[in-house]
Each structure stands twice: as structure tokens, then as C-alpha cells.
Design an enzyme around this catalytic site. Structure first.
Site, short mmCIF file in Angstrom:
data_model
loop_
_atom_site.label_atom_id
_atom_site.label_comp_id
_atom_site.label_asym_id
_atom_site.label_seq_id
_atom_site.Cartn_x
_atom_site.Cartn_y
_atom_site.Cartn_z
N GLU A 136 0.81 -1.27 0.13
CA GLU A 136 -0.08 0.06 0.02
C GLU A 136 0.88 1.59 -0.07
O GLU A 136 0.69 2.27 -0.78
CB GLU A 136 -0.75 0.13 1.24
CG GLU A 136 -2.19 -0.90 0.87
CD GLU A 136 -3.32 -0.43 0.17
OE1 GLU A 136 -2.99 0.93 -0.02
OE2 GLU A 136 -4.05 -0.86 -0.11
N SER A 158 -32.94 -26.90 51.00
CA SER A 158 -31.99 -27.43 52.07
C SER A 158 -30.45 -27.29 51.98
O SER A 158 -29.72 -27.87 52.52
CB SER A 158 -32.20 -29.08 52.22
OG SER A 158 -33.49 -29.35 52.37
#
Length: 769
Positions: free
Chosen positions: A71, A330
């Protein structure tokens, strides 16, 4: 004078920069990360893109090499605008008769991303000015970093990290040569070259970049040929969805955070979610579940599943059930036993009463509805019996129990907190799975509880729940192999202490487990709080608990037994050490190997602290010659007396005892001269069947009906057949109907606690039909 134009130019540029500042970079998406940095879940950025923040050093060097080589090779040398590139691009476009090259530098592309411009001559001029402004404010590395975070990669993907994660399922630091080449060129035409939609187009674009790297002499021919052979394959650009409810929870706490680290193990989380997905097939469409896995040493949450089917409307899959307030059933019972151990009320094999609670205001029932008579603390805890733990809590004190839990950090809500009573230990309060798991870690952390940790920065303070010895004994009592009940034998030692619970009306099914290294919590139920009939902890939650435990790595090291714990022989009915003197002479009717804390063997507790009951160790005088029971006040002249101490069972346990262990058999007959020792009231007796009878069904009958009565009863009666309560009967009689052959025990208890019990058998016919 010649300095004036440059000075004016600088002043003008400074003024324009102040009036038209560079737009700020758009906010990134929010990422929730596992402990190793793997992405668990992401949330879209404000501009509705997947943009994951990343720094230069977090990108594979090969990507930067390809990007700059293809690029903008002069990126670090030009002032943002490369006139040679622009002229070359113009010449190429003119010769081709179409736009084949843009000539934009990376800086110009970043300027266009920060401030989009129209594709006109004016727009190009604006882009050039923004590029110069960008170069003024940022260094080259900072501009490159902006490109890495802002470049478009198709769809809603912005930035190289999101593209790498979504297309290849890995971070940008791990990109291969071929993958780096594809991502380097993709921003040029992100919609047309998406690898998930157009793999052939993407391959042609990628190969062009690879060949360019060879042509420029940056890569060798062999390296390029190897990269060219790599296929183009991409995942659909969907973000991962691991621990989605945890991610949502953390983001709600910090909506402005862009990165939220957790302590989740991503691999374990995947296994958990897969396990939950398969397990939830056995649930109905309205049921959900939650699972939490915590590492004991630092209380780090390593696995977090908040619902069975995330997002499912029928099961309210958006509701996080790890933090929902529910009745714990419980599951609080082990803490009551641990606190009682520290208070010196019990040892592991103390005698507790699973019997009817006559004369007491609070009369709960067991889950199964029946009674077991005298039971050990260990048996009571393992079988999760309600009546024994209520007996224990009344001695411990509900206020003290609730205060101890809250001091340890357990989140409790409801009326049972404001006005504690014995129902608290049976689930009469509200709590959360997350808080329960944090408290259960105390069993493996020497009694120290605390909140679980979701993120690395959270502290890990310890909060005292019970002593190390009480924690170890509680863990040891709960560490039972569940497969023994199924008749299976495992060669592997069982190292998981576990407890189940079911709230009133089958609304919540729980299972909590603690191993030396892990604590696991499971909840199953309906998020709206409606009942799930037949779904209880052992059946609905425990199987998932055991399967989760199988996923977890365990070392061979076990919990170390504290020096404060010893194992010694205790005797029933008194519950004290066998070595104590009054346990001799036939007073040790049952022996148990018990775990003791600080060598303390407390005596058997009465059924309730405020209930007047005769002492279990009775001192009597006997005639040395006849053996009859006498008293010093009624002794005859010259009569020689001997004192003896006799251990008696609690009155409430009598229906479940062997005949020779009952009070009437244990105490010697009173002498005629001592009328006060003989009860004036007739003893309670069952009339209608003789003890040891063998009953048969007459021919032509389908059931045997027997009319019975209780003689000597005081007040109302309660009848039990094989420890199961029978329907209430009017008066003093019982109409008993027998259908099935077998051995039976029939018991009766009156309002004063007097009892009688007989055993008999019933046969339907001589052939046994």
C-alpha cells in the site's frame, strides 16, 4: 520581510486547525475477554460496527510488512501526501481508461476514515488538508495504528483485529502470510472481496498481493508459492457468544469500558455450554438452569452459564439465574451443622431425632413424609432430613445462624432475615446461586467464605464462617459417592462433597458440590417462579453437577485433616465417648466411629431446648439381693442398696427401638414397698394384635381389616406403619387395612409423648400370593 508569508501561513494553519479540529476516532466495540485474552462476547460500537481496539505490537509483523509493502512503501518518509504516487496513479488510470489506482497514502486513507469526503475535486482537496493536519498531530506509528483500527473489512467489520477474529477465528497476532495478504488488500474493495461471500474474488486479490511481494524482492519465491497454496476459507462474520449473560452483566456495570477482562476459562466455558445444551433437552420448554464453577484457591469464576437457552423466550433465556433471588431449600443445612460443631453441640455421629414433634409449635415434615427415628448427624445431613436439623437449629438459635451466614457474606433476603425462625434452615429465606457458591467454598478453604471473583481486579477477602476443623468434618460428611445407592462400585476415590436442595412447591432444584480444587453450583427451575412438579434437587440438578465435575481437572491431593479433628468411638444413646465410665455396664448400646472437634464428644441433645424431658442417664438404687428398684426413702431396715447409672433413649425414639432397648425394659422393676416409683397411670399399649403375630388373609378376601385400640393413652393419638404416618383416626381406635404381604411395625404416640410399638407379619395366603 520575506519571513512574513511563511509566518502568516503558519498562523493561518494554526487558526484553521483550531476552528476545524480533526474528528476524534470513533469509539471501539466493547469486548469481554477470558482470562487468556480470548474473546467471549463483543458489543457493537456506537456506530454499529465490530471494531476491536488493537495496538501495533498486537498485530503480526507480517501484516505490517505486507500492508506497507503493497500500500505505501514510503509511508515513513512522505509528509502524508506522496506526489509521485498520485502522478503514477493518474498515468495508470489514463492509460487504462478507468480508475485502477488511487494513489492515496495510508495517511490519506486514515484522514478519509476520520472525515469522510465527497468524491469531487473539492472533496479531494479537503482530504489533502485533513491529511496534513493528521500528520501534524500524530506520529507515523500513531497514524498506522489508527489505520489498523479503522480500516473497513466488509459488512460491519472495522479494524484488522475484528476482521481476523471474525473471518479466521484468531487474533491478528497469529495471521499467516496468506491471511495477512488478504487483509492487506481487502479494505480496497471490502464488499466485493469478502472471503466469506466471494472466496474466488478474494483469492485473486490475495494472490495479486503475494505476487507483488515477490516482484518487489521482499519475499522469496518459495515463501510466496507456499502462501499461494493456502486456500481461502473464512468463517461467517459472527461474534462469539461465550458466557453471554456474564458479559451483559459486566457491560451494564461499566457501559463506557471498551475491554472487560474476566477470569473465565474459555475452553471450560465451551464445554459447559455444550453440556448444558444437551442436558436441557430433558427440561420442559419453560424450564431453565444455571451453572457456576469456581476455583477454590482464589474464588475465581472459571465457568458461568446463566440460562439453559440464551435468548429463548419460552424459558426466559435472557434472565441470569446465577444472581436471581430464590429459596435455597436445604442447601443451608451444612452451615447449621458446621456452626453446631464449633459451638460444641454435636459431633459427626451425635444422636438426633427424626420423630414427630409433639408439643412443639413448628412441625415441618421430611421430603419423603416419613420418619426414621434416631439418626446420626452424618445420616441426617446426607439424607437431608428436616426434623433433625430443626432440632439442632433450635439449640443453635435461628438469630445466631442467620447472623453467622450474613457475617460470612451470604446474601439473604426475606422475612426469615428480619424475624429469624427455624424455617430459615429449610429454605425460608432468599439467596442466589452465586452467593451460595461463594459460601460453600468455605468447606475447602478452612472455613473461610467470601464473594466469588468475576474479574482479575476484584479483591479476595476471607470472611469467617466456621473453624477449619468444623469445615473439614462438614466436607467429610458430605463427600459420599452417589453411585453406591445405584449398586455401582467405582475404583476412583470419591472426592466431591455435595448437597442438594428443593424449595417449597418444587420451584427450585439445587445441587452444590465442593472438591479440594473446585466449587460447583447448579440451579434448575422456572425463572418466573412457578412450580416444576416432580423436579427436585437429587433428580434434576445433581446429575448435571456430577457431569460438570467430570469436566474439571483434579490433582491427587486431598483436603488435609486439621489437627483439631480426631476419630474416636462414641456410644448411644448418650452420645459420649466409650471411654467414659458411665458407658460401661451395658450403657453402650450402639457404637459409632465419630469425627470429633477438639476431642469433644457432647451428650445427646433433647428434642428442643425448652422442652422438659427426663435425663437420659438415670441414677437408680437397687436391692443388692433382688435387683428390684428402690429409693433411699423406702428402703427396708438392713436392706443393702447399690447405685447404678442406666442410659435411656429419648422418649420420642421409643417406637423405633428394639424391645429390649425401651425404657420399660431398661429400668428394673420397682419394689412393692416403693409405690412412688411405680407409675399410677397405665402404660400406653396397642390392643388388637399381639407382638410377633403372623396374620393370614382369609379365603375369598382381598384385604385384611383389623380393629385396634390404644389403652392408657393421654390425649390424641398418632399412628405409624413402618415409620410412615397413617391418616388421623377419631378417638382411641385404628381401623387398619392390610393389602400386601410382608413384615410390619405399628407404632402409636400420644399427646404426652408416650409410645408403644409392635411388630407382626402378614401373608395373603399359604402359597404366598
Amino acid at each position: 520581510m520575506w519571513l512574513l508569508p511563511p509566518v502568516l501561513l503558519v498562523v493561518l494553519a494554526w487558526g484553521l486547525d483550531r476552528v476545524f479540529p480533526l474528528p476524534a476516532p470513533p469509539a471501539p466495540a466493547t469486548r469481554v475477554l477470558a482470562e487468556d485474552g480470548e474473546l467471549l462476547r463483543a458489543f457493537l460500537s456506537p456506530d454499529q460496527t465490530w471494531r476491536y481496539p488493537i495496538a501495533l505490537e498486537q498485530v503480526a509483523p507480517v501484516y505490517r510488512e505486507v500492508l506497507l509493502g503493497y500500500e505505501d512503501r514510503a509511508f515513513y518518509y512522505h509528509p502524508g501526501i506522496n506526489l509521485l504516487s498520485i502522478l503514477r496513479a493518474a498515468w495508470q488510470n489514463l492509460n487504462a481508461g478507468e480508475v485502477v489506482s488511487g494513489g492515496s497514502t495510508l495517511s490519506m486513507q486514515v484522514a478519509g476514515m476520520l472525515d469522510p469526503y465527497p468524491r469531487t475535486l473539492t472533496g479531494k482537496l479537503r482530504q489533502a488538508l485533513r491529511t496534513l493536519q493528521l500528520e501534524w498531530h500524530y506520529s507515523k506509528d500513531e497514524i498506522l495504528n489508527l489505520y489498523l483500527n479503522l480500516a473497513p473489512f466488509g459488512g460491519m467489520l472495522s479494524g484488522v483485529e475484528s476482521a481476523s477474529r471474525h473471518y479466521f477465528g484468531k487474533p491478528a497476532l497469529q495471521l499467516s502470510d496468506a491471511e495477512a495478504a488478504l487483509l492487506a488488500v481487502l479494505p480496497q474493495r471490502p464488499s466485493d472481496w469478502r472471503p466469506d461471500r466471494y472466496p474466488q474474488r478474494a483469492r485473486r486479490a490475495r494472490d495479486k498481493v503475494l505476487q507483488r511481494m515477490q516482484a518487489l524482492g521482499l519475499w522469496s519465491q518459495a515463501r510466496v508459492e507456499a502462501a499461494l497454496r493456502e486456500p481461502v476459507a473464512a468463517l461467517p462474520p459472527e461474534p462469539p457468544l461465550l458466557a453471554p449473560l456474564l458479559a451483559r452483566r459486566l457491560r451494564q456495570v461499566c457501559p463506557s469500558c471498551t475491554e472487560l477482562p474476566t477470569l473465565i476459562d474459555a475452553g471450560l466455558q465451551r464445554q459447559l455450554q455444550s453440556l448444558v445444551e444437551s442436558y436441557s433437552a430433558r427440561l420442559d420448554e419453560r424450564q431453565s438452569l444455571a451453572v457456576m464453577v469456581v476455583r477454590n484457591r482464589d474464588r475465581a469464576v472459571r465457568g458461568y452459564v446463566g440460562s439453559a437457552r440464551f435468548g429463548d423466550p419460552a424459558s426466559q433465556g435472557h434472565v441470569d439465574m446465577t444472581s436471581a433471588i430464590r429459596s435455597p431449600g436445604s442447601t443451608l443445612k451444612p452451615f447449621a451443622y458446621g456452626m453446631a460443631l464449633d459451638r460444641g453441640l454435636i459431633h459427626s455421629h451425635s444422636l438426633l431425632l427424626d420423630t414427630p414433634r409433639y408439643g412443639l409449635r413448628y412441625r415441618p415434615h421430611n421430603f419423603t413424609g416419613g420418619f426414621s427415628g434416631p439418626v446420626t448427624v452424618m445420616e441426617s445431613l446426607q439424607r437431608s432430613l428436616n426434623l433433625p436439623v430443626v432440632q439442632l437449629l433450635e439449640h443453635l438459635g435461628a438469630d445466631s445462624f442467620v447472623a453467622g451466614l450474613q457475617n460470612a457474606g451470604l446474601e439473604l433476603q426475606g422475612e426469615g432475615v428480619r424475624q429469624p425462625n427455624a424455617s430459615v434452615v429449610l429454605g425460608g429465606v432468599g439467596s442466589t446461586l452465586e452467593s451460595l457458591v461463594g459460601t460453600y467454598t468455605a468447606l475447602a478453604r478452612k472455613g473461610q467464605a467470601g464473594a466469588v471473583r468475576l474479574q482479575p481486579q476484584q479483591p479476595d477477602p476471607d470472611r469467617w464462617l466456621m473453624s477449619p476443623g468444623a469445615a473439614w468434618i462438614s466436607w467429610r460428611m458430605l463427600a459420599q459417592n452417589p453411585w453406591r445407592a445405584l449398586g455401582q462400585v467405582s475404583e476412583t476415590p470419591w472426592r466431591l462433597a455435595w448437597k442438594t436442595g428443593t424449595s417449597y412447591g418444587y420451584r427450585d432444584a439445587w445441587a452444590l458440590g465442593v472438591s479440594p480444587e473446585w466449587t460447583i453450583g447448579v440451579w434448575v427451575g422456572r425463572p418466573d417462579g412457578s412450580p416444576s412438579p416432580g423436579r427436585y434437587g437429587r433428580q434434576a440438578a445433581a446429575p448435571l453437577l456430577f457431569r460438570v465435575h467430570e469436566l474439571l481437572p483434579e490433582s491427587s491431593q486431598s483436603l488435609t485433616q486439621p489437627a483439631s479433628v480426631s476419630r474416636q468411638t462414641v456410644c448411644w444413646p448418650l452420645g459420649t465417648l466409650e471411654s467414659q465410665s458411665h458407658n460401661h455396664a451395658g450403657n453402650c448400646l450402639q457404637r459409632h466411629q465419630a469425627w470429633l472437634l477438639d476431642n469433644t464428644a457432647p451428650p445427646t441433645l433433647p428434642q428442643a431446648p425448652d422442652l422438659l424431658q427426663p435425663a437420659l442417664l438415670r441414677a437408680i438404687w437397687q436391692d443388692a439381693e433382688t435387683g428390684l428398684r428402690v429409693a433411699p426413702g423406702c428402703r427396708a431396715e438392713g436392706q443393702k442398696l447399690e447405685q447404678q447409672k442406666i442410659a435411656l433413649w429419648p422418649l420420642q425414639a421409643e417406637p423405633w427401638l428394639k424391645p429390649e432397648w425401651r425404657r420399660d425394659e431398661r429400668l428394673p422393676t420397682a419394689a412393692n414397698s416403693c409405690s412412688r416409683l411405680r407409675s399410677t397411670a397405665e402404660s400406653l399399649r396397642i390392643i388388637g394384635i399381639e407382638a410377633g403375630s403372623h396374620l393370614q388373609l382369609p379365603p375369598g378376601r382381598t384385604a385384611l381389616e383389623v380393629d385396634l385400640r390404644a389403652r392408657g393413652a393421654q390425649g390424641g393419638l398418632n399412628w405409624y406403619l413402618n415409620a410412615e404416618p397413617l391418616p388421623e383416626q377419631p378417638g382411641q381406635g385404628l381401623a387398619l387395612t392390610l393389602h400386601d404381604s410382608g413384615d410390619y411395625r405399628l407404632s402409636v404416640v400420644d399427646a404426652s409423648g408416650n409410645t408403644d410399638s409392635i411388630e407382626f407379619s402378614f401373608q395373603r395366603s399359604d402359597t404366598g400370593e
